[in-house]
Structures are given as structure tokens and as C-alpha cells.
Design a protein around this motif. Structure first.
Motif, PDB file in Angstrom:
ATOM      1  N   SER A 294       0.835  -1.201   0.000  1.00 55.86           N
ATOM      2  CA  SER A 294       0.000   0.000   0.000  1.00 55.86           C
ATOM      3  C   SER A 294       0.873   1.256   0.000  1.00 55.86           C
ATOM      4  O   SER A 294       2.070   1.193   0.288  1.00 55.86           O
TER       5      SER A 294
ATOM      6  N   PRO B 139      -9.025   7.725  -3.032  1.00 61.88           N
ATOM      7  CA  PRO B 139      -9.926   7.295  -1.965  1.00 61.88           C
ATOM      8  C   PRO B 139      -9.626   8.097  -0.706  1.00 61.88           C
ATOM      9  O   PRO B 139      -8.469   8.434  -0.445  1.00 61.88           O
TER      10      PRO B 139
ATOM     11  N   LEU C  49      -8.027  11.089   5.478  1.00 61.07           N
ATOM     12  CA  LEU C  49      -7.727  12.317   4.715  1.00 61.07           C
ATOM     13  C   LEU C  49      -6.249  12.694   4.695  1.00 61.07           C
ATOM     14  O   LEU C  49      -5.901  13.809   4.301  1.00 61.07           O
ATOM     15  N   GLY C  50      -5.382  11.774   5.075  1.00 59.47           N
ATOM     16  CA  GLY C  50      -3.946  12.038   4.999  1.00 59.47           C
ATOM     17  C   GLY C  50      -3.502  12.273   3.558  1.00 59.47           C
ATOM     18  O   GLY C  50      -2.773  13.232   3.271  1.00 59.47           O
TER      19      GLY C  50
ATOM     20  N   ALA D  89     -10.331   0.031   4.726  1.00 60.17           N
ATOM     21  CA  ALA D  89      -9.235   1.018   4.795  1.00 60.17           C
ATOM     22  C   ALA D  89      -9.747   2.461   4.843  1.00 60.17           C
ATOM     23  O   ALA D  89      -9.009   3.371   5.213  1.00 60.17           O
TER      24      ALA D  89
ATOM     25  N   GLU E 122      -7.359  -3.519  -3.610  1.00 58.80           N
ATOM     26  CA  GLU E 122      -8.252  -3.813  -2.488  1.00 58.80           C
ATOM     27  C   GLU E 122      -9.499  -2.928  -2.576  1.00 58.80           C
ATOM     28  O   GLU E 122      -9.524  -1.954  -3.347  1.00 58.80           O
TER      29      GLU E 122
HETATM   30  C1  LIG Z   1      -4.965   4.312   4.385  1.00 59.09           C
HETATM   31  C2  LIG Z   1      -5.684   3.900   3.169  1.00 59.09           C
HETATM   32  C3  LIG Z   1      -6.652   4.721   2.560  1.00 59.09           C
HETATM   33  C4  LIG Z   1      -7.101   6.013   3.167  1.00 59.09           C
HETATM   34  O1  LIG Z   1      -6.189   7.036   2.990  1.00 59.09           O
HETATM   35  P1  LIG Z   1      -6.291   8.377   3.878  1.00 59.09           P
HETATM   36  O2  LIG Z   1      -5.019   9.037   3.623  1.00 59.09           O
HETATM   37  O3  LIG Z   1      -6.448   7.917   5.299  1.00 59.09           O
HETATM   38  O4  LIG Z   1      -7.493   9.115   3.428  1.00 59.09           O
HETATM   39  C5  LIG Z   1      -7.221   4.315   1.389  1.00 59.09           C
HETATM   40  N1  LIG Z   1      -6.898   3.123   0.830  1.00 59.09           N
HETATM   41  C6  LIG Z   1      -5.992   2.303   1.392  1.00 59.09           C
HETATM   42  C7  LIG Z   1      -5.703   0.988   0.742  1.00 59.09           C
HETATM   43  C8  LIG Z   1      -5.354   2.660   2.573  1.00 59.09           C
HETATM   44  O5  LIG Z   1      -4.481   1.823   3.115  1.00 59.09           O
END
Ligand SMILES: *Cc1c(COP(=O)(O)O)cnc(C)c1O
Ligand SMILES: [Zn+2]
Length: 430
Positions: free
Chosen positions: A119, A246, A250-251, A308, A354
Motif C-alpha cells: 500500500s 480514496p 484524509l492524509g 481502509a 483492495e
Molecule cells: C490508508 C488507506 C486509505 C485512506 O487514505 P487516507 O489518507 O487515510 O485518506 C485508502 N486506501 C488504502 C488501501 C489505505 O491503506
């Protein structure tokens, strides 16, 4: 401020308080606001920077082979020994079946599932764990819907640091839990949801002194900026019209905005693409707020198959709002059924991802249908995680769901007779 060279420092996004680069706090010590990393302006021109980004030959190993540390000049210039797998350098894919389904011929897929632990979290973690080592942390911790813990576990193992991960009991995909255990992290299955895990790990950080590597940690966002920088480099610095991502905590939405702001300021790109931040409809507080021009901050109890992004109270809220405002972005929500259909199309194209990842492509389809994305526009959808992260949902979708979803690929059980094989072959021809 300590140190003579004020090259990189941290500033509170709420009150403006500044702390040093090597401070141990992951929130503002004055007001508890979120911190942002600032780098003093580089003396290099845009052309010189672009050349430096390319000075990473294929024969390299370690950080020199990393798609994150390639951009070190604008990620963490002062680090001298990065903890790198290496990571990044993920492909930008062009798949007709996915373009057709989304109704978007200019759609490319940036596959972040092709990172070392499967990821995009690895891009943030290489910087975060490097920082943990620089400040002499004795242990690192995170709360996670799964991928952050898998990534933290792997990078902490490489750095020789003990890792503590907090995951919602029963709420994380099989592949991710398996990775945390395999890479040797102390894994706590918390009886609660992700938001409970986050509160608990923040308390552990305050009271017990472990270094926090959640996405509130601003150094992780510096690494995640490179998803955008790398795709821009792959497009020879010609911005696409849209980047779809996605959105859970919101990081990424926050990091993408910072990357684009800086790339524009440095003269690396001429035009800033619009960000489309895509949530699952059962976990869509940010989409709800966007519809009201962010007048209030929403919190929900999250429910979605896309674990996620199953987050009800996203941590990087304010900095993500800034991204949407600055990029003329949009926030939308897609249903679990749309996510699973998009995933089935991406999977059957041979790419695979995923569930949460497929939200970006489902979001593109919705925006095309609304006319927000216009026919000729160039769109990069980020696939955030690998298809093997969540085998459970695959088996449910293809083998178990009743009635069978339109794109289900039911396995066929047969006697060990050639005539059964022949029968199956004939069926497929029809
Ligand atoms: C962490 C994650 C996200 C969400 O990302 P954010 O930065 O928290 O919005 C989306 N998809 C996958 C597969 C992740 O591991
Ligand atoms: Zn502050």
C-alpha cells in the motif's frame, strides 16, 4: 528555534507556533493542533530540481533506488540515513476495460499497491520511521485500519525499533493482520472501531512516550506527497486535469494538496490538477461537509466493506479542506455496491486492488456521469492497496454473495472427469 540552518521546521496549522525539526511532539505543544513541515526555499531552479530527481539509476539500491527519496530535496532535505525498503516507483497503468467502465478514455491508474508492503502507506512510513530514528525514539506506535500497521511493522523491523500497533478487533482485512504479525509488531486487537484505536494510541503517546506514526504525523505526509510528485514526473510534469483518490482519514487528500501547492510554487508544474476525494457512502463525513461548503465538521459511525476508509472522524480534516479549496476539488461518496463493481472490473483487467482503492475509479465514473469530468479530460486514479490485502471480500463476492453480483466469477466444482472439463469449456463459449 535551535540550530543555525533553519532548513526544515514544523509549524502549527492552527496557531502558527513553530517547533524544531527534531522535536518529538506530533501535535502542537501549545494548542494540540496539527503540525506542518516547512522547508526553506531551495536555491535550485525548477530545471535543476527536475534533473536531480532523475539522478537515480536503475543499478542503485537502498534509498537511492527509492521513489520517495528521489524527491528528498523537497521531502526531508536534512535526513542523512533514510530507512528505505526501497519504496515508490509504482507504475502508471492504462487499461481499456477500466476506462470503458468508467466512461473515461483518458483514465490512468497509479498503482500504489505495488509498494513493498502492498500500500501507499510505505511512502509515508519510510519518512516517518527515518524521523523516529533521527529523534532517538525508543518505540513507535500507530492506530490503523490495517495497512499502516503492516507498513509500520515492516519499517520498524528494518530500523530495529519495537512497534506497537492498535487495530480494531475483527475490523481489519486478513492480509493486513497477517503482515503485522509476520513483521513482528506487538499487535493489539482493540475491542472498538478505528476511531477508538486512534484515541487510545494518542493517549499512549502522551502518557507512555511512544513516538506516534499515525497520519497526523506530518513527516508521513511529506512522504505521501511523492505519490503526486512521481505521477507528475511520469507525465513529464504535464499535469493531468484530475487526480482521484480514496479518502478515509484524509492524509492523502492533505498530502496531495501540499505536493501540488509546492510543485506549483517551485515552478515544477504550470497548472494544478483538481483533486477528487472519494469516500464510501457509509463513511462519508467529508463528502457531507463538502456539500455544505465545509460549514461544519461532521462525524459519523462508519460502515463500509472498504475497511481502509472506514473512518468516521478523519484526523487530517482541516488540511484536507485546504486541498479541496486550493485545487478547486470535489468530494463525493460512492456506495459499497459501486466500490465492489469497480473493484471487480479493475481485478478482471488483471490489475487488481483492495476494496478501498476501487473507490477512486467508482468516483471517476460518477463524476463522468454527472458531467463534472468532461469526455476529453486526463484523469489519474490512485489505487491505494494490493488485491491480496483483502482475500475475504474476494471470496464473498465471487463465491458466496446471493444473488451473484453481475461480475461474480463463480468457481465450478467438478468430478475428476475430462467430460466435466469439456462441459465447462463449452459453457464458456456460449
Ligand atoms: C490508508 C488507506 C486509505 C485512506 O487514505 P487516507 O489518507 O487515510 O485518506 C485508502 N486506501 C488504502 C488501501 C489505505 O491503506
Ligand atoms: Zn498550535
Amino acid at each position: 528555534m535551535t540550530g543555525v540552518l533553519r532548513r526544515t521546521w514544523q509549524r502549527c496549522a492552527d496557531c502558527g507556533h513553530e517547533i524544531g525539526e527534531l522535536a518529538r511532539e506530533t501535535r502542537c505543544p501549545e494548542c494540540h493542533g496539527l503540525l506542518e513541515i516547512l522547508h526553506a526555499g531551495t536555491a535550485l531552479s525548477a530545471e535543476q530540481l527536475k534533473q536531480r530527481f532523475l539522478a537515480h539509476p536503475v543499478t542503485a539500491h537502498g534509498a537511492v533506488a527509492s521513489g520517495v527519496w528521489r524527491f528528498q530535496d523537497i521531502v526531508l532535505p536534512t535526513a542523512t540515513s533514510p530507512v528505505s525498503w526501497p519504496e515508490g516507483n509504482t507504475p502508471l497503468l492504462d487499461r481499456a476495460a477500466v476506462q470503458q467502465w468508467a466512461g473515461c478514455p483518458g483514465l490512468l491508474l497509479k498503482h500504489e499497491g505495488m509498494n513493498p508492503t502492498g500500500s501507499f502507506k510505505d511512502r509515508g512510513m519510510t519518512v516517518g520511521v527515518t524521523q523516529a530514528q533521527r529523534i532517538g525514539a525508543s518505540a513507535v506506535a500507530c492506530a490503523s485500519t490495517g495497512n499502516t500497521s503492516a507498513s509500520l511493522a515492516a519499517y520498524a523491523a528494518q530500523a530495529g525499533l519495537p512497534a506497537l500497533v492498535f487495530v480494531p478487533s475483527g475490523g481489519i482485512a486478513l492480509g493486513k493482520l497477517a503482515q503485522s504479525l509476520a513483521y513482528g509488531a506487538r499487535t493489539l486487537l482493540v475491542r472498538g472501531d478505528f476511531d477508538d484505536c486512534l484515541r487510545l494510541v494518542e493517549a499512549a503517546h502522551r502518557e507512555l512516550g511512544v513516538y506516534l506514526l499515525n497520519s497526523i504525523n506530518p513527516f508521513r505526509l511529506e512522504g505521501q506527497k511523492t505519490i503526486v510528485l512521481e505521477l507528475l514526473l511520469q507525465l513529464a510534469w504535464h499535469s493531468p486535469d484530475w487526480i482521484a483518490v480514496p479518502a478515509g482519514n484524509l492524509g492523502n487528500t492533505a498530502a496531495f494538496g501540499k505536493a501540488l501547492r509546492e510543485a506549483k510554487e517551485l515552478g515544477l508544474i504550470a497548472r494544478v490538477p483538481r483533486i477528487a476525494s472519494v469516500q464510501a457512502s457509509g463513511a462519508a463525513p467529508f463528502a457531507a461537509a463538502f456539500a455544505e461548503d465545509f460549514a461544519v465538521r461532521h462525524r459519523v459511525r462508519a460502515e463500509t466493506v472498504a475497511t481502509a476508509i472506514k473512518i468516521g472522524d478523519p484526523a487530517s480534516w482541516d488540511r484536507a479542506v485546504r486541498t479541496i479549496r486550493e485545487t478547486d476539488g470535489v468530494v463525493l461518496a460512492v456506495s459499497d455496491a459501486e466500490i465492489l463493481e469497480a473493484k471487480a472490473v479493475i481485478d478482471a483487467s488483471g490489475v487488481g486492488c483492495e476494496p478501498a482503492s476501487a473507490a477512486s475509479v467508482a468516483g471517476v465514473r460518477q463524476l463522468v456521469r454527472q458531467g463534472t469530468i468532461r469526455p476529453g479530460e486526463r484523469v489519474v486514479a490512485v489505487l491505494t492497496g494490493h488485491v491480496l490485502k483483502d482475500p475475504g471480500i474476494l471470496l464473498r463476492y465471487h463465491q458466496e454473495m446471493e444473488p451473484a453480483p453481475a461480475k461474480a466469477n463463480r468457481p465450478v466444482e467438478i468430478e475428476s472427469h475430462l467430460r466435466d472439463v469439456e462441459r465447462v469449456l463449452k459453457e464458456r463459449k456460449r
